[in-house]
Design a protein around this motif. Sequence first.
Motif, PDB file in Angstrom:
ATOM      1  N   GLU A 289      71.510 -61.999  21.247  1.00 23.04           N
ATOM      2  CA  GLU A 289      72.518 -61.080  21.805  1.00 23.04           C
ATOM      3  C   GLU A 289      72.089 -59.628  21.659  1.00 23.04           C
ATOM      4  O   GLU A 289      72.290 -58.825  22.567  1.00 23.04           O
ATOM      5  N   ASP A 290      71.537 -59.305  20.495  1.00 25.20           N
ATOM      6  CA  ASP A 290      71.159 -57.915  20.247  1.00 25.20           C
ATOM      7  C   ASP A 290      69.723 -57.854  19.756  1.00 25.20           C
ATOM      8  O   ASP A 290      69.188 -58.833  19.254  1.00 25.20           O
ATOM      9  N   ALA A 291      69.178 -56.637  19.853  1.00 26.56           N
ATOM     10  CA  ALA A 291      67.854 -56.416  19.265  1.00 26.56           C
ATOM     11  C   ALA A 291      67.992 -56.523  17.750  1.00 26.56           C
ATOM     12  O   ALA A 291      69.104 -56.473  17.222  1.00 26.56           O
ATOM     13  N   TYR A 292      66.899 -56.701  17.055  1.00 22.07           N
ATOM     14  CA  TYR A 292      66.955 -56.851  15.596  1.00 22.07           C
ATOM     15  C   TYR A 292      65.638 -56.407  14.992  1.00 22.07           C
ATOM     16  O   TYR A 292      64.645 -56.200  15.711  1.00 22.07           O
ATOM     17  N   LEU A 293      65.674 -56.246  13.677  1.00 22.93           N
ATOM     18  CA  LEU A 293      64.456 -55.897  12.950  1.00 22.93           C
ATOM     19  C   LEU A 293      64.155 -57.035  11.991  1.00 22.93           C
ATOM     20  O   LEU A 293      64.956 -57.320  11.095  1.00 22.93           O
ATOM     21  N   LEU A 294      63.006 -57.678  12.200  1.00 25.55           N
ATOM     22  CA  LEU A 294      62.619 -58.791  11.328  1.00 25.55           C
ATOM     23  C   LEU A 294      61.836 -58.237  10.142  1.00 25.55           C
ATOM     24  O   LEU A 294      60.922 -57.436  10.340  1.00 25.55           O
ATOM     25  N   MET A 295      62.221 -58.638   8.933  1.00 26.27           N
ATOM     26  CA  MET A 295      61.443 -58.185   7.771  1.00 26.27           C
ATOM     27  C   MET A 295      61.386 -59.261   6.689  1.00 26.27           C
ATOM     28  O   MET A 295      62.190 -60.193   6.691  1.00 26.27           O
ATOM     29  N   ASN A 296      60.402 -59.125   5.812  1.00 25.21           N
ATOM     30  CA  ASN A 296      60.268 -60.042   4.677  1.00 25.21           C
ATOM     31  C   ASN A 296      61.455 -59.895   3.758  1.00 25.21           C
ATOM     32  O   ASN A 296      61.817 -58.774   3.389  1.00 25.21           O
ATOM     33  N   HIS A 297      62.073 -61.007   3.352  1.00 17.47           N
ATOM     34  CA  HIS A 297      63.264 -60.822   2.535  1.00 17.47           C
ATOM     35  C   HIS A 297      62.952 -60.209   1.168  1.00 17.47           C
ATOM     36  O   HIS A 297      63.726 -59.433   0.664  1.00 17.47           O
TER      37      HIS A 297
ATOM     38  N   VAL B 208      69.182 -56.118  10.472  1.00 17.32           N
ATOM     39  CA  VAL B 208      68.033 -56.797   9.857  1.00 17.32           C
ATOM     40  C   VAL B 208      68.175 -58.315   9.939  1.00 17.32           C
ATOM     41  O   VAL B 208      69.266 -58.855   9.753  1.00 17.32           O
ATOM     42  N   ARG B 209      67.055 -58.963  10.263  1.00 17.68           N
ATOM     43  CA  ARG B 209      66.948 -60.426  10.106  1.00 17.68           C
ATOM     44  C   ARG B 209      65.788 -60.689   9.173  1.00 17.68           C
ATOM     45  O   ARG B 209      64.815 -59.926   9.170  1.00 17.68           O
ATOM     46  N   PHE B 210      65.863 -61.778   8.445  1.00 18.61           N
ATOM     47  CA  PHE B 210      64.768 -62.100   7.532  1.00 18.61           C
ATOM     48  C   PHE B 210      63.782 -63.050   8.192  1.00 18.61           C
ATOM     49  O   PHE B 210      64.154 -63.931   8.965  1.00 18.61           O
ATOM     50  N   GLY B 211      62.514 -62.848   7.834  1.00 19.51           N
ATOM     51  CA  GLY B 211      61.471 -63.738   8.343  1.00 19.51           C
ATOM     52  C   GLY B 211      60.311 -63.723   7.386  1.00 19.51           C
ATOM     53  O   GLY B 211      60.440 -63.241   6.247  1.00 19.51           O
ATOM     54  N   ARG B 212      59.206 -64.236   7.855  1.00 16.75           N
ATOM     55  CA  ARG B 212      58.014 -64.265   7.005  1.00 16.75           C
ATOM     56  C   ARG B 212      56.897 -63.531   7.752  1.00 16.75           C
ATOM     57  O   ARG B 212      56.510 -63.956   8.852  1.00 16.75           O
TER      58      ARG B 212
ATOM     59  N   ALA C  69      53.273 -60.672   7.249  1.00 13.15           N
ATOM     60  CA  ALA C  69      52.307 -60.093   6.311  1.00 13.15           C
ATOM     61  C   ALA C  69      53.003 -58.943   5.591  1.00 13.15           C
ATOM     62  O   ALA C  69      53.959 -58.359   6.110  1.00 13.15           O
ATOM     63  N   HIS C  70      52.501 -58.635   4.405  1.00 14.70           N
ATOM     64  CA  HIS C  70      53.089 -57.597   3.547  1.00 14.70           C
ATOM     65  C   HIS C  70      53.227 -56.280   4.323  1.00 14.70           C
ATOM     66  O   HIS C  70      52.300 -55.838   4.978  1.00 14.70           O
ATOM     67  N   ARG C  71      54.411 -55.657   4.231  1.00  5.55           N
ATOM     68  CA  ARG C  71      54.723 -54.362   4.871  1.00  5.55           C
ATOM     69  C   ARG C  71      54.587 -54.394   6.397  1.00  5.55           C
ATOM     70  O   ARG C  71      54.122 -53.447   7.024  1.00  5.55           O
ATOM     71  N   HIS C  72      54.950 -55.506   6.989  1.00  8.87           N
ATOM     72  CA  HIS C  72      55.022 -55.601   8.450  1.00  8.87           C
ATOM     73  C   HIS C  72      56.467 -55.904   8.863  1.00  8.87           C
ATOM     74  O   HIS C  72      57.186 -56.607   8.152  1.00  8.87           O
ATOM     75  N   LEU C  73      56.849 -55.378  10.005  1.00  5.91           N
ATOM     76  CA  LEU C  73      58.176 -55.603  10.587  1.00  5.91           C
ATOM     77  C   LEU C  73      57.967 -56.055  12.027  1.00  5.91           C
ATOM     78  O   LEU C  73      56.888 -55.883  12.585  1.00  5.91           O
ATOM     79  N   PHE C  74      59.024 -56.587  12.626  1.00  4.89           N
ATOM     80  CA  PHE C  74      58.950 -56.918  14.061  1.00  4.89           C
ATOM     81  C   PHE C  74      60.259 -56.531  14.735  1.00  4.89           C
ATOM     82  O   PHE C  74      61.346 -56.715  14.156  1.00  4.89           O
ATOM     83  N   ALA C  75      60.176 -56.017  15.962  1.00  4.05           N
ATOM     84  CA  ALA C  75      61.378 -55.805  16.784  1.00  4.05           C
ATOM     85  C   ALA C  75      61.035 -56.097  18.243  1.00  4.05           C
ATOM     86  O   ALA C  75      59.942 -55.761  18.709  1.00  4.05           O
TER      87      ALA C  75
END
Length: 667
Positions: free
Chosen positions: A586-594, A621-625, A627-633
């Motif tokens: 539904e919306d954009a999000y930011l994936l990050m390591n929990h 924010v959404r949680f995912g897995r 690499a260290h210090r990486h995000l996705f949107a």
Amino acid sequence: MSIATGCPFCGTGCALEVECHREAYTVKGDKTNPSTHGQLCLKPIQMAKALETNRLTTPLYRDDKNDPFKPISWEEAITLLAQNITDLPKEALYFYLSGQLLTEESYLFTKLIKGYLGVNNVDANSRLCMASAVVAHKMVFGSDGPLGSYHDIDDAEVILISGANPAWAHPVLFRRILARKKAHPETQIIVIDPICTETAQKSDLWIGLVSGSDTTLYNALLAQLDRRNGCDTAFIDRATQGFHETLTVAQTLPFEEAIAACGVRMDHASTLVDLFASEKKIVGLWCQGLNQALDGVMRNVGFMQLFLATGRINARKGLPLSLTGQPNAMGGREVGYLSNALPAYRDVRDEGDRIACEKHWNLPPKTISSTVGMTITHAIDAIMTDAIRFLWVACTNPLLTLPDVQKTKKALEKKGLFLVVQDCVLSETALLANLVLPTYGWGEKEGSMTNSERFIKRVRPFKSPPSNTQSDTDIICAVARKLGFEGFDYPHTHAIYDEYKHLTQGRLCDQSCQEYETLAYQWGGTTLYAEERFATVTQKAQFHPIHPVITPIKRDHFVLITGRTKKQWHTMTRTGSIPELRKGEEDAYLLMNHEEAYAMAIKEGDLVVITNALGSLTLPVRFGRLAHRHLFAPFGYPQTPINTLISVVNDPLSFQSALKSTQVQFC
Ligand SMILES: Nc1nc2c(c(=O)[nH]1)N[C@H]1C(S)=C(S)[C@@H](COP(=O)(O)OP(=O)(O)OC[C@H]3O[C@@H](n4cnc5c(=O)[nH]c(N)nc54)[C@H](O)[C@@H]3O)O[C@H]1N2
Ligand SMILES: Nc1nc2c(c(=O)[nH]1)N[C@H]1C(S)=C(S)[C@@H](COP(=O)(O)OP(=O)(O)OC[C@H]3O[C@@H](n4cnc5c(=O)[nH]c(N)nc54)[C@H](O)[C@@H]3O)O[C@H]1N2
Ligand code: SF4
Ligand SMILES: [Mo]
């Protein structure tokens, strides 16, 4: 009634059967198609429910971009367009096309612009997508064109996927990969990607490298393969050039040091070396994780060289198979719509190539310019300096998809720029235009498309278009005729294809003997260069030394990776209103390591602000897995345009923008 056509979404290029019952359409896979065997995913099935949504139904015009649009007639629209072309010097014109246009449409644009107008200031969104792969294929093999076929997956022993998420972006191909694994569980699926994507989750091994470290990794693997005597020296001697220079550069960093710099585990790197040193059939797949980077060409070259060095250029031992993004980016490349190209993989810099096209189009000698045109990001700069004052955009939504949204917006809003947008809906780019031309969409037009394995198929209409819209081909031809050009009077689309196909005679993409009505043809056969004779001057494939640069992650920064969602299509103009395709997206999000989120006291669902020198965006924010210090949107959401944060940095060889990642901080 059932109509055979093609899917308008990804480059997998599924052949479809559409059953028409009054106003409703049921989309199924076309089982008779030898390329995709009746497979399909959710997108075209759902798309068939929303063909009338938000459609433009009349040409719109305003002289001043601050005024509201007024509906005008087609006659007025075509006259205005032609007048603006005639009134301006040729150098002030620019055209921006799309890998979602059909082959016949891209061909006609190319003929009009490069042939009749004699300018090469035309580019396509393929510049943001496949340009690095095109240049790399030319450097290594002498010509553009992906090497293998989808059925190479069916007997692969290893499927190595780098910088691609086919579980989302090429779902039918991914299903084919999983089917191979199911039938032969010993098949290994390996994914090289900073994100543990759905593709990686369903694979045997996820190699979570640091974004941008690909060339370091590929160099290290090549050097280690040589140390292990894992290269195919007989093949290298027989069919390639440049190996030793390339190897010397690849040996610069010790293996352990290089692998550590990539953030890759030693045992994972050793697994890759073991596999390449073996006799196993390896199929390599990649897409934007390698293409959209400052060193995008060299990432492509580095990946392909692992296959070249181990003699994997055939259906027996495997090959690299570049995944194409859009449904007809291949067709666009074939008809030469990029700023340096001419039809059938010709080049504007080659006199023989220009003469061949001039003759074919009945044009006087020297009509076609030998100067390579500007690429799209250069054109945006040229708009800012008033060097470009006319821009005709067809089938793409550049405001949201070019790097640096604010810069693009400033350019498109410029008073001195006459902006024409040809689209089915009032896209974000169309909202900035002077003139909007409403076109037919999928299901309403006909022509042909080429998919990621070079397979050409027909696209056919199965419904009538909204009244007062016109097809892309009719618009191009009407403008050309208004400009006084002969050669744009086609009785039907069939005649356009026939004219184009003769230009392919004797070329790599030869389809000159094919019949339009029954088009179902893989040009180049199942494997290109099966005889080990490549399209280079020496007929040998070329190795190229690679000098990697890893940009360190700045203090307190994260790498923000951008890309797609599973069900939406780019800027959502066609998929955004379909509830089934919106579900979960539904919306954009930011994936990050929990773990990283917890350390910053961020919970799932929290709204966070990410920022860099270009601007800031707020995302949940959404949680995912990762690499260290990486995000996705994801980049397609108009309310949260991720390209606000992406500066214009291009690969120096392909001029493809480094859209895949940037660095950001949390506010
Ligand atoms: N659902 C859906 N499908 C689509 C599209 C769509 O809009 N929606 N668009 C189509 C188009 S035009 C295209 S081009 C394709 C794109 O298809 P893909 O390229 O498969 O998709 P992307 O989401 O761009 O992501 C590429 C992957 O590269 C990874 N990556 C990022 N940086 C690096 C790096 O430095 N190295 C490596 N090795 N990997 C990296 C990302 O984490 C991501 O998983 O999808 C096509 N299919
Ligand atoms: N940050 C970031 N940016 C990216 C990318 C990324 O991974 N990250 N990926 C890049 C890539 S690979 C791509 S391909 C681009 C895609 O970028 P765009 O091509 O700009 O995105 P789309 O939303 O596909 O826009 C297609 C437009 O064509 C219209 N259209 C549909 N059918 C027709 C038709 O038949 N005729 C006409 N005239 N119009 C039609 C649609 O309504 C829509 O407005 O985005 C690029 N931008
Ligand atoms: S995999 Fe791609 S081409 Fe096939 S149906 Fe899905 S979106 Fe269309
Ligand atoms: Mo793309």
